[in-house]
Design a protein around this motif. Structure first.
Motif, PDB file in Angstrom:
ATOM      1  N   GLN A 257     -40.470 -33.568  23.930  1.00 55.65           N
ATOM      2  CA  GLN A 257     -40.634 -33.564  25.386  1.00 55.65           C
ATOM      3  C   GLN A 257     -40.229 -34.882  26.049  1.00 55.65           C
ATOM      4  OE1 GLN A 257     -44.567 -31.403  24.812  1.00 55.65           O
ATOM      5  NE2 GLN A 257     -43.967 -30.759  26.870  1.00 55.65           N
TER       6      GLN A 257
ATOM      7  N   TYR B 266     -34.277 -34.187  27.428  1.00 51.80           N
ATOM      8  CA  TYR B 266     -34.183 -33.109  28.406  1.00 51.80           C
ATOM      9  C   TYR B 266     -32.796 -33.011  29.033  1.00 51.80           C
ATOM     10  CZ  TYR B 266     -35.298 -37.305  31.051  1.00 51.80           C
ATOM     11  OH  TYR B 266     -35.320 -38.589  31.525  1.00 51.80           O
TER      12      TYR B 266
ATOM     13  N   ASN C   9     -41.889 -28.805  29.217  1.00 51.37           N
ATOM     14  CA  ASN C   9     -41.686 -29.710  30.335  1.00 51.37           C
ATOM     15  C   ASN C   9     -41.629 -31.157  29.842  1.00 51.37           C
ATOM     16  OD1 ASN C   9     -41.468 -30.615  32.970  1.00 51.37           O
ATOM     17  ND2 ASN C   9     -43.520 -30.000  33.588  1.00 51.37           N
TER      18      ASN C   9
ATOM     19  N   SER D 249     -43.841 -34.774  35.165  1.00 49.41           N
ATOM     20  CA  SER D 249     -43.878 -33.336  34.872  1.00 49.41           C
ATOM     21  C   SER D 249     -44.063 -32.480  36.120  1.00 49.41           C
ATOM     22  CB  SER D 249     -44.971 -33.031  33.848  1.00 49.41           C
ATOM     23  OG  SER D 249     -46.225 -33.488  34.312  1.00 49.41           O
TER      24      SER D 249
ATOM     25  N   LEU E 115     -41.349 -30.036  37.843  1.00 43.63           N
ATOM     26  CA  LEU E 115     -41.110 -28.638  37.462  1.00 43.63           C
ATOM     27  C   LEU E 115     -42.271 -27.751  37.921  1.00 43.63           C
ATOM     28  CD1 LEU E 115     -38.932 -26.993  36.048  1.00 43.63           C
ATOM     29  CD2 LEU E 115     -40.042 -27.442  33.883  1.00 43.63           C
TER      30      LEU E 115
ATOM     31  N   SER F 238     -49.306 -29.813  37.157  1.00 46.56           N
ATOM     32  CA  SER F 238     -48.146 -29.766  36.261  1.00 46.56           C
ATOM     33  C   SER F 238     -48.571 -29.239  34.892  1.00 46.56           C
ATOM     34  CB  SER F 238     -47.512 -31.146  36.144  1.00 46.56           C
ATOM     35  OG  SER F 238     -48.458 -32.083  35.685  1.00 46.56           O
TER      36      SER F 238
ATOM     37  N   ILE G 289     -35.572 -30.018  32.289  1.00 45.14           N
ATOM     38  CA  ILE G 289     -36.165 -29.094  31.317  1.00 45.14           C
ATOM     39  C   ILE G 289     -35.904 -29.630  29.911  1.00 45.14           C
ATOM     40  CG2 ILE G 289     -36.152 -26.754  30.395  1.00 45.14           C
ATOM     41  CD1 ILE G 289     -35.016 -25.815  33.104  1.00 45.14           C
TER      42      ILE G 289
END
Length: 193
Positions: free
Chosen positions: A99, A102, A130, A135, A138, A158, A185
């Motif tokens: 994470q 991305y 995410n 975060s 998103l 989030s 993402i």
């Protein structure tokens, strides 16, 4: 009414009991959505249902190919509306659930990330990983299958990893940003049959 962080349905039920006026909740992997009676008055101001699916391992002999067997679908390719720097769309479909790695689009409402399935399929839900920092970028997006909206997500809290119901048939799955920042993402997994 409000959304708060939650670890399980049991955790959400405890938070609902402790919140004055709460009459129910829904749980989305790391998020409890608490609601009161006003949720049933006028328009329901919530995203479509989000369901959590658990993969139950079956012996190979017992497995079948019936529609009830939801599985991870193969993604053949992807594209962005506009790639930001070197944060290519393929980063979000490479199987790396890290994470801190991305894909990203340029900033703007309407920017999108799209996956092409190896074959047309019924898309039951997406698991989205995410970014750990920022975060909340998103928190508001739409999901489309072959150009038809199947879920509108508008979160107040989030998430880290979450499942989003789609329940649509097609071969192109798109995440459309509804915030003015970058669409970021880490990984998308698409499940269906």
């Amino acid at each position: 009414m409000k959304c708060v962080a939650g670890r399980s349905t049991l955790d959400c039920s405890v938070k609902c009991v402790q919140t004055p006026g709460c009459i129910g909740f829904s749980w989305l992997q790391s998020l409890c959505q608490l609601f009161d009676l006003s949720a049933f008055a006028g328009t329901w101001l919530s995203s479509p249902p989000c369901e959590v699916f658990k993969l139950i391992e079956e012996p190979a002999a017992a497995a079948s190919s019936s529609p009830a067997n939801i599985k991870k679908l193969n993604i053949s390719s992807c594209q962005h509306s506009n790639t930001y720097a070197s944060y290519y769309c393929t980063i979000s479909m490479d199987g790396n659930r890290d994470q801190t790695v991305y894909s990203a689009t340029v900033q703007g409402i309407g920017e999108w990330w799209e996956a092409r399935l190896a074959a047309p399929a019924f898309v039951a839900y997406l698991t989205i990983y995410n970014r750990l920092t920022l975060s909340d970028w998103l928190n508001k997006f739409n999901l489309l299958v072959d150009g038809v909206e199947c879920n509108r997500v508008d979160l107040t809290e989030s998430f880290s990893i979450a499942n989003f119901t789609c329940n649509a048939f097609g071969s192109a799955v798109r995440v459309v940003n509804q915030l003015s920042n970058h669409l970021v993402i880490c990984e998308v997994e698409i499940y269906g049959y």
